[in-house]
Design a protein around this motif. Structure first.
Motif, mmCIF file in Angstrom:
data_model
loop_
_atom_site.group_PDB
_atom_site.id
_atom_site.type_symbol
_atom_site.label_atom_id
_atom_site.label_comp_id
_atom_site.label_asym_id
_atom_site.label_seq_id
_atom_site.Cartn_x
_atom_site.Cartn_y
_atom_site.Cartn_z
ATOM 1 N N LEU A 5 0.830 -1.211 0.000
ATOM 2 C CA LEU A 5 0.000 0.000 0.000
ATOM 3 C C LEU A 5 0.863 1.259 0.000
ATOM 4 O O LEU A 5 0.512 2.261 -0.635
ATOM 5 C CB LEU A 5 -0.952 -0.009 1.191
ATOM 6 C CG LEU A 5 -1.989 -1.150 1.196
ATOM 7 C CD1 LEU A 5 -2.797 -1.125 2.491
ATOM 8 C CD2 LEU A 5 -2.882 -1.083 -0.018
ATOM 9 N N SER A 6 2.003 1.212 0.674
ATOM 10 C CA SER A 6 2.936 2.344 0.660
ATOM 11 C C SER A 6 3.494 2.573 -0.743
ATOM 12 O O SER A 6 3.663 3.718 -1.172
ATOM 13 C CB SER A 6 4.083 2.114 1.643
ATOM 14 O OG SER A 6 3.619 2.134 2.960
ATOM 15 N N ALA A 7 3.761 1.495 -1.462
ATOM 16 C CA ALA A 7 4.253 1.613 -2.837
ATOM 17 C C ALA A 7 3.209 2.280 -3.723
ATOM 18 O O ALA A 7 3.538 3.109 -4.583
ATOM 19 C CB ALA A 7 4.627 0.247 -3.382
ATOM 20 N N ILE A 8 1.944 1.955 -3.515
ATOM 21 C CA ILE A 8 0.860 2.604 -4.268
ATOM 22 C C ILE A 8 0.866 4.101 -3.989
ATOM 23 O O ILE A 8 0.745 4.918 -4.905
ATOM 24 C CB ILE A 8 -0.504 1.980 -3.916
ATOM 25 C CG1 ILE A 8 -0.591 0.560 -4.467
ATOM 26 C CG2 ILE A 8 -1.646 2.835 -4.459
ATOM 27 C CD1 ILE A 8 -1.810 -0.209 -4.014
ATOM 28 N N GLU A 9 1.033 4.473 -2.738
ATOM 29 C CA GLU A 9 1.067 5.899 -2.381
ATOM 30 C C GLU A 9 2.243 6.608 -3.039
ATOM 31 O O GLU A 9 2.126 7.771 -3.450
ATOM 32 C CB GLU A 9 1.089 6.075 -0.864
ATOM 33 C CG GLU A 9 -0.209 5.669 -0.184
ATOM 34 C CD GLU A 9 -1.435 6.380 -0.736
ATOM 35 O OE1 GLU A 9 -1.379 7.615 -0.960
ATOM 36 O OE2 GLU A 9 -2.446 5.701 -0.972
ATOM 37 N N LEU A 10 3.384 5.939 -3.161
ATOM 38 C CA LEU A 10 4.537 6.528 -3.850
ATOM 39 C C LEU A 10 4.205 6.805 -5.313
ATOM 40 O O LEU A 10 4.547 7.857 -5.854
ATOM 41 C CB LEU A 10 5.747 5.600 -3.765
ATOM 42 C CG LEU A 10 6.466 5.543 -2.436
ATOM 43 C CD1 LEU A 10 7.519 4.438 -2.452
ATOM 44 C CD2 LEU A 10 7.109 6.876 -2.122
#
Length: 56
Positions: free
Chosen positions: A39-44
């Motif tokens: 999910l953090s990668a999506i935010e990036l």
């Protein structure tokens, strides 16, 4: 357009960006052991709108 988050055959988390016409237009390129990391990668990716486009 939406992000599809799922577990792959290796039991790792991945994401795929699906366009309005249901075509896959991007993916995580790697698996994540933790869903939070996925999910953090999506935010990036979401936050990269101002990144320059470079041509070679």
């Amino acid at each position: 357009m939406y992000y599809h988050v799922y577990k792959d055959a290796a039991n790792q988390w991945r994401w795929t960006l699906i366009a309005a016409n249901n075509k896959k237009i991007a993916n995580s390129g790697e698996g994540y052991f933790n869903k939070a990391d996925c999910l953090s990668a999506i935010e990036l990716v979401k936050g990269s709108a101002s990144a320059p486009v470079r041509e070679s």
